[in-house]
Write an enzyme that holds these catalytic residues in place. Structure first.
Site, PDB file in Angstrom:
ATOM      1  N   GLU A 183       0.895  -1.182   0.000  1.00  0.00           N
ATOM      2  CA  GLU A 183       0.000   0.000   0.000  1.00  0.00           C
ATOM      3  C   GLU A 183       0.920   1.215   0.000  1.00  0.00           C
ATOM      4  O   GLU A 183       1.468   1.570   1.041  1.00  0.00           O
ATOM      5  CB  GLU A 183      -0.872   0.000   1.265  1.00  0.00           C
ATOM      6  CG  GLU A 183      -1.809  -1.167   1.390  1.00  0.00           C
ATOM      7  CD  GLU A 183      -3.008  -1.070   0.455  1.00  0.00           C
ATOM      8  OE1 GLU A 183      -3.131  -0.075  -0.290  1.00  0.00           O
ATOM      9  OE2 GLU A 183      -3.815  -2.006   0.461  1.00  0.00           O
ATOM     10  N   CYS A 229      -2.166   9.110   2.402  1.00  0.00           N
ATOM     11  CA  CYS A 229      -1.902   8.534   1.078  1.00  0.00           C
ATOM     12  C   CYS A 229      -3.051   8.824   0.127  1.00  0.00           C
ATOM     13  O   CYS A 229      -2.844   9.090  -1.046  1.00  0.00           O
ATOM     14  CB  CYS A 229      -1.683   7.031   1.198  1.00  0.00           C
ATOM     15  SG  CYS A 229      -3.030   6.203   2.052  1.00  0.00           S
TER      16      CYS A 229
HETATM   17  P1  NAP Z   1       8.313   5.278   4.499  1.00  0.00           P
HETATM   18  O1  NAP Z   1       9.451   6.191   4.771  1.00  0.00           O
HETATM   19  O2  NAP Z   1       8.311   4.478   3.274  1.00  0.00           O
HETATM   20  O3  NAP Z   1       8.216   4.330   5.783  1.00  0.00           O
HETATM   21  C1  NAP Z   1       7.204   3.342   5.906  1.00  0.00           C
HETATM   22  C2  NAP Z   1       7.766   2.182   6.698  1.00  0.00           C
HETATM   23  O4  NAP Z   1       8.733   1.520   5.894  1.00  0.00           O
HETATM   24  C3  NAP Z   1       8.497   2.604   7.977  1.00  0.00           C
HETATM   25  O5  NAP Z   1       8.291   1.623   8.947  1.00  0.00           O
HETATM   26  C4  NAP Z   1       9.948   2.638   7.530  1.00  0.00           C
HETATM   27  O6  NAP Z   1      10.849   2.478   8.574  1.00  0.00           O
HETATM   28  C5  NAP Z   1       9.996   1.465   6.571  1.00  0.00           C
HETATM   29  N1  NAP Z   1      11.009   1.547   5.539  1.00  0.00           N
HETATM   30  C6  NAP Z   1      11.444   2.648   4.878  1.00  0.00           C
HETATM   31  N2  NAP Z   1      12.352   2.296   3.956  1.00  0.00           N
HETATM   32  C7  NAP Z   1      12.500   0.944   4.029  1.00  0.00           C
HETATM   33  C8  NAP Z   1      13.299  -0.003   3.334  1.00  0.00           C
HETATM   34  N3  NAP Z   1      14.118   0.348   2.350  1.00  0.00           N
HETATM   35  N4  NAP Z   1      13.203  -1.295   3.698  1.00  0.00           N
HETATM   36  C9  NAP Z   1      12.353  -1.683   4.675  1.00  0.00           C
HETATM   37  N5  NAP Z   1      11.571  -0.831   5.366  1.00  0.00           N
HETATM   38  C10 NAP Z   1      11.639   0.464   5.035  1.00  0.00           C
HETATM   39  O7  NAP Z   1       6.940   6.071   4.539  1.00  0.00           O
HETATM   40  P2  NAP Z   1       6.407   7.051   5.661  1.00  0.00           P
HETATM   41  O8  NAP Z   1       7.122   8.349   5.538  1.00  0.00           O
HETATM   42  O9  NAP Z   1       6.394   6.375   6.989  1.00  0.00           O
HETATM   43  O10 NAP Z   1       4.880   7.211   5.200  1.00  0.00           O
HETATM   44  C11 NAP Z   1       4.488   8.047   4.184  1.00  0.00           C
HETATM   45  C12 NAP Z   1       4.299   7.277   2.882  1.00  0.00           C
HETATM   46  O11 NAP Z   1       3.406   6.201   3.097  1.00  0.00           O
HETATM   47  C13 NAP Z   1       3.647   8.139   1.826  1.00  0.00           C
HETATM   48  O12 NAP Z   1       4.254   7.866   0.595  1.00  0.00           O
HETATM   49  C14 NAP Z   1       2.207   7.648   1.842  1.00  0.00           C
HETATM   50  O13 NAP Z   1       1.511   7.904   0.653  1.00  0.00           O
HETATM   51  C15 NAP Z   1       2.374   6.210   2.118  1.00  0.00           C
HETATM   52  N6  NAP Z   1       1.144   5.633   2.659  1.00  0.00           N
HETATM   53  C16 NAP Z   1       0.415   4.786   1.886  1.00  0.00           C
HETATM   54  C17 NAP Z   1      -0.784   4.276   2.365  1.00  0.00           C
HETATM   55  C18 NAP Z   1      -1.645   3.362   1.535  1.00  0.00           C
HETATM   56  O14 NAP Z   1      -2.556   2.765   2.091  1.00  0.00           O
HETATM   57  N7  NAP Z   1      -1.435   3.227   0.252  1.00  0.00           N
HETATM   58  C19 NAP Z   1      -1.212   4.615   3.652  1.00  0.00           C
HETATM   59  C20 NAP Z   1      -0.424   5.475   4.405  1.00  0.00           C
HETATM   60  C21 NAP Z   1       0.755   5.966   3.906  1.00  0.00           C
HETATM   61  P3  NAP Z   1      11.655   3.725   9.208  1.00  0.00           P
HETATM   62  O15 NAP Z   1      10.650   4.654   9.773  1.00  0.00           O
HETATM   63  O16 NAP Z   1      12.493   3.082  10.240  1.00  0.00           O
HETATM   64  O17 NAP Z   1      12.425   4.328   8.077  1.00  0.00           O
END
Ligand code: NAP
Length: 453
Positions: free
Chosen positions: A226, A260
């Protein structure tokens, strides 16, 4: 890892990360729990989920405060988030058994049917923006299906991660059916590769999704992603413009624009562009930002300063390439935790506001001549999560929603919301797989064919 209150900039708590061997040990304990949990009946799991509903309801005040302190969500939205978690638990408690009931299929055998069996322990990698809802949207169906789970939450919301673990314990669920791993993104690879982990679901950015999907693919484990979005809303000449402007601004400003499925691009046909622009900008400017605890606050602080800087960088780079700012577009001198409601126009391909996800209270306006041109711009994106269309002609709206807009969910005359009863997910670089509804609970099960001669 630390939690920092983004409104006060004060450290709330420091958390010691789990080491590799501690992580392995927790996964082993959860796998042991799975061996018993998978044998529980739907009726038993239903009662556990209903107890989770009770706990969420009883602890609503403290849990919503935790969300507010750790990531800055305004209090009333944090309360709604906890209530929605209770809703999804109740929904799967009441419907899970039916969703996973045997399906009889006629064949040459004397009897054949499909049975839905749990897979084992699922890893959930989750973001900070809805720190309870994103987890419960995975956890409620996972538990109801007989799976167990481990959570790697975003580094800035470890308090929420541990609170969810405690909540499951408070609800009396068997020990270790759900555990939190206090680890960074870099440690996720070892977790996915652990043979006791059977599948992974990630909600987060597109780069994180690509990385996790590649690791899961290398060990052939199922993944659901997601990811981000740049949701377009098409406003047609026959729409109720005042109503559309209100709903569009609300859709852009929810959670300080950090959603998102927040509406991000507003594509308006030229006959009603000026009218929409005026009403929309008025709505955006009237939204007050400030202390998330105050009842009149509409927009809380952004969750982290680096994210605010990134957003401001995207706005500034778009302006440097020719976009214009109608309102906002600066970091306030008096409190740099906030980003004000911002509206951009004159946006062209090649600008961040055209190509990227803007994860904050920034709206992009586009003027188009026709519906067809609007659909073309709406679809000219790597993302495909949500979309909206505003029109008085419902048949026209449904046709555009069904055949025109490339997205996992399209709402007509409303803004996109997740709802336990409806499938949720994206296409293109917004991810794959579905959460919620019957489809969500069937993502992490063995769809097993049984044939009896
Ligand atoms: P993020 O930086 O991608 O982090 C999400 C999760 O993934 C965190 O637990 C993060 O850990 C982990 N993570 C990051 N890079 C990783 C990697 N290379 N390998 C494994 N794990 C990794 O996103 P965010 O800033 O928390 O959230 C915002 C994003 O989420 C936006 O793009 C938003 O659109 C998206 N989102 C999508 C949905 C949906 O349902 N489609 C819902 C909500 C949010 P760390 O914090 O330790 O880096």
């Amino acid at each position: 890892m630390k939690s920092i209150n983004p409104f006060t900039n004060k450290v709330i708590e420091n958390y010691k990360e789990h080491t590799g061997s501690e992580t392995k040990h927790i996964i082993k304990e959860v796998d042991v729990a799975f061996q018993s949990w998978k044998k529980t009946t739907f009726e038993e799991r239903k009662n556990y989920l209903l107890e989770l509903v009770n706990q969420l309801t009883e602890q609503k005040e403290s849990l919503s405060n935790l969300i507010m302190y750790e990531m800055g969500k305004v209090k009333k939205e944090a309360i709604s988030e906890i209530e929605k978690c209770a809703w999804v638990c109740r929904f799967y408690a009441e419907n899970g058994a039916q969703f996973l009931d045997r399906e009889v299929i006629e064949s040459d055998a004397s009897e054949s049917f499909v049975s839905f069996q749990p897979l084992g322990t699922v890893l959930a990698v989750m973001p900070w923006n809805f720190p309870f809802w994103q987890v419960f949207r995975f956890l409620a169906p996972a538990l109801m299906a007989g799976n167990t789970g481990v959570l790697k939450h975003a580094s800035n919301v470890q308090g929420c991660s541990l609170a969810i673990e405690k909540l499951v314990r408070d609800a009396g669920l068997p020990e270790n059916v759900f555990r939190s791993l206090l680890i960074r993104g870099s440690a996720v690879k070892q977790v996915i590769e652990n043979p006791k982990i059977k599948a992974v679901t990630l909600t987060g950015s597109t780069p994180a999704g690509k990385s996790v999907a590649a690791i899961a693919g290398s060990v052939l484990k199922k993944s659901v992603l997601e990811l981000g979005g740049s949701d377009p809303y098409l406003i047609l000449e026959d729409a109720d413009i005042e109503e559309a402007a209100k709903l569009c601004a609300a859709a852009r400003l929810l959670n300080a624009g950090q959603s998102c499925i927040g509406a991000k691009r507003f594509i308006v046909v030229e006959r009603v562009y000026d009218q929409f622009r005026e009403a929309f900008v008025k709505e955006m400017q009237s939204a007050k930002y400030g202390n998330p605890e105050d009842a009149e606050t509409k927009i809380g602080p952004m969750a982290r300063h680096d994210l605010r800087d990134e957003l401001h960088g995207q706005v500034s780079a778009s302006v440097a390439k020719g976009a214009s700012i109608i309102c906002g577009g600066f970091i306030p001198d008096d409190n740099d935790s906030f980003y004000p409601p911002t509206v951009l126009e004159n946006i062209e391909p090649g600008m961040p506001a055209y190509e990227e996800e803007l994860f904050g209270p920034v709206a992009s306006l586009f003027k188009v001549k026709t519906e067809e041109e609007g659909i073309k711009i709406a679809n000219d994106t790597i993302f495909g999560l949500g979309a909206g269309v505003f029109t008085a002609d419902l048949e026209r709206g449904k046709k555009i929603a069904e055949k025109g807009l490339e997205a996992g969910c399209v709402f007509v005359n409303d803004f996109v919301k997740s709802d336990p009863r409806l499938p949720f997910g994206g296409i293109k670089e917004s991810g794959y797989g579905r959460e919620l509804s019957l489809l969500g609970i069937r993502e992490f099960v063995n769809i097993k064919t049984i044939s009896v001669k």
